[in-house]
Design an enzyme around this catalytic site. Structure first.
Site, PDB file in Angstrom:
ATOM      1  N   SER A  84      11.699  -7.561   8.919  1.00 17.73           N
ATOM      2  CA  SER A  84      10.293  -7.867   9.241  1.00 17.73           C
ATOM      3  C   SER A  84       9.367  -7.538   8.066  1.00 17.73           C
ATOM      4  O   SER A  84       8.379  -8.240   7.839  1.00 17.73           O
ATOM      5  CB  SER A  84       9.842  -7.164  10.523  1.00 17.73           C
ATOM      6  OG  SER A  84       9.722  -5.788  10.336  1.00 17.73           O
ATOM      7  N   ASN A  85       9.675  -6.485   7.316  1.00 16.73           N
ATOM      8  CA  ASN A  85       8.842  -6.181   6.142  1.00 16.73           C
ATOM      9  C   ASN A  85       9.026  -7.246   5.061  1.00 16.73           C
ATOM     10  O   ASN A  85       8.062  -7.654   4.414  1.00 16.73           O
ATOM     11  CB  ASN A  85       9.164  -4.787   5.592  1.00 16.73           C
ATOM     12  CG  ASN A  85       8.465  -3.691   6.382  1.00 16.73           C
ATOM     13  OD1 ASN A  85       7.251  -3.511   6.266  1.00 16.73           O
ATOM     14  ND2 ASN A  85       9.223  -2.981   7.207  1.00 16.73           N
ATOM     15  N   HIS A 139       8.430   3.859   4.387  1.00 17.06           N
ATOM     16  CA  HIS A 139       9.037   4.795   5.342  1.00 17.06           C
ATOM     17  C   HIS A 139       8.127   4.896   6.568  1.00 17.06           C
ATOM     18  O   HIS A 139       6.908   4.991   6.419  1.00 17.06           O
ATOM     19  CB  HIS A 139       9.212   6.170   4.684  1.00 17.06           C
ATOM     20  CG  HIS A 139       9.867   7.160   5.594  1.00 17.06           C
ATOM     21  ND1 HIS A 139      11.234   7.220   5.776  1.00 17.06           N
ATOM     22  CD2 HIS A 139       9.335   8.101   6.408  1.00 17.06           C
ATOM     23  CE1 HIS A 139      11.514   8.163   6.661  1.00 17.06           C
ATOM     24  NE2 HIS A 139      10.379   8.720   7.055  1.00 17.06           N
ATOM     25  N   ASP A 163      13.440   9.938   0.354  1.00 25.01           N
ATOM     26  CA  ASP A 163      12.029  10.051   0.762  1.00 25.01           C
ATOM     27  C   ASP A 163      11.272  11.076  -0.073  1.00 25.01           C
ATOM     28  O   ASP A 163      10.453  11.834   0.451  1.00 25.01           O
ATOM     29  CB  ASP A 163      11.928  10.435   2.253  1.00 25.01           C
ATOM     30  CG  ASP A 163      12.624   9.428   3.140  1.00 25.01           C
ATOM     31  OD1 ASP A 163      12.704   8.249   2.761  1.00 25.01           O
ATOM     32  OD2 ASP A 163      13.110   9.835   4.207  1.00 25.01           O
ATOM     33  N   GLU A 194       3.081  -0.760   8.834  1.00 22.69           N
ATOM     34  CA  GLU A 194       3.970  -0.915   7.663  1.00 22.69           C
ATOM     35  C   GLU A 194       3.735  -2.249   6.982  1.00 22.69           C
ATOM     36  O   GLU A 194       3.617  -2.326   5.761  1.00 22.69           O
ATOM     37  CB  GLU A 194       5.442  -0.876   8.098  1.00 22.69           C
ATOM     38  CG  GLU A 194       5.963   0.485   8.441  1.00 22.69           C
ATOM     39  CD  GLU A 194       7.453   0.434   8.740  1.00 22.69           C
ATOM     40  OE1 GLU A 194       8.193  -0.316   8.074  1.00 22.69           O
ATOM     41  OE2 GLU A 194       7.878   1.138   9.659  1.00 22.69           O
TER      42      GLU A 194
END
Ligand code: GRF
Length: 201
Positions: free
Chosen positions: A15-16, A110, A151, A180
């Protein structure tokens, strides 16, 4: 025009990636996706990329040492003259070879406000379950520079969303995912238009 290389997860939903491709099509991101790389053939993200006419490459991790994987991955990226690597659902630690060669040119999205709810093993739904269990009133997402720790690299930008006591994990996940998409598009757009010069600090 900057050339993006997008790395997606083994079974990446994408989706990103789609948010990036849609923003490029709409002219919001003045850049192009040169390649989408995954580790498993048939991943929804790879299929979506192919349907959108973007080149896809599978770089498998099975039966490869980290160095071997890094070498093939790096070659696939450099061969396409990628300026910025975007991790969108990519779950592994990138091989040192890649993080060193592309220092300040790799970003990750993230689904929490790092450093909260980050680190090895904190991904996907687990993040939102932990957020809900903690009872905090806000969460969000972070775009950060990628180095060789999970991260860990410098935070580039964050977007906050409210959490109410009535929210289910799915409610939180859906709200964060929406944030996001807009955060990632904004950051990439800033990088491609030169507002945030590469390499990122
Ligand atoms: C996102 O929640 C992202 O923050 C995380 O993995 C998920 C990928 O989702 N790193 P999608 O494949 O982009 O839909």
């Amino acid at each position: 025009m900057l050339r993006l290389g997008v790395l997606v997860g083994a079974k990446g939903r994408g989706s990103n990636l789609m948010a990036i491709l849609n923003a490029i099509a709409a002219g919001t991101i003045p850049g192009q996706v040169a390649v989408v790389i995954g580790s498993l053939k048939g991943a929804p993200a790879l299929e979506a990329a192919a349907l959108a006419g973007v080149e896809t490459v599978v770089v498998g991790t099975v039966n490869r040492t980290d160095d071997e994987y890094g070498e093939v991955l790096l070659r696939a990226i450099t061969k396409r003259d990628v300026d910025l690597i975007v991790l969108a659902g990519y779950m592994r630690r990138l091989p040192d070879m890649v993080t060193t060669n592309y220092a300040g040119r790799i970003i990750n999205i993230h689904p929490s406000l790092l450093p909260a709810f980050g680190g090895h093993g904190m991904y996907g739904r687990k993040v939102h379950e932990a957020v809900r269990a903690s009872g905090i009133a806000e969460t969000g997402c972070t775009v950060h520079v990628v180095d060789n720790e999970y991260d860990h690299g410098a935070v580039v930008a964050q977007r906050r969303v409210d959490v109410s006591p009535d929210d289910s994990v799915d409610d939180i996940a859906a709200r964060v995912l929406g944030a996001e998409h807009s955060l990632l598009v904004d950051v990439i757009s800033d990088i491609c238009s030169g507002l945030r010069p590469l390499p990122l600090a």
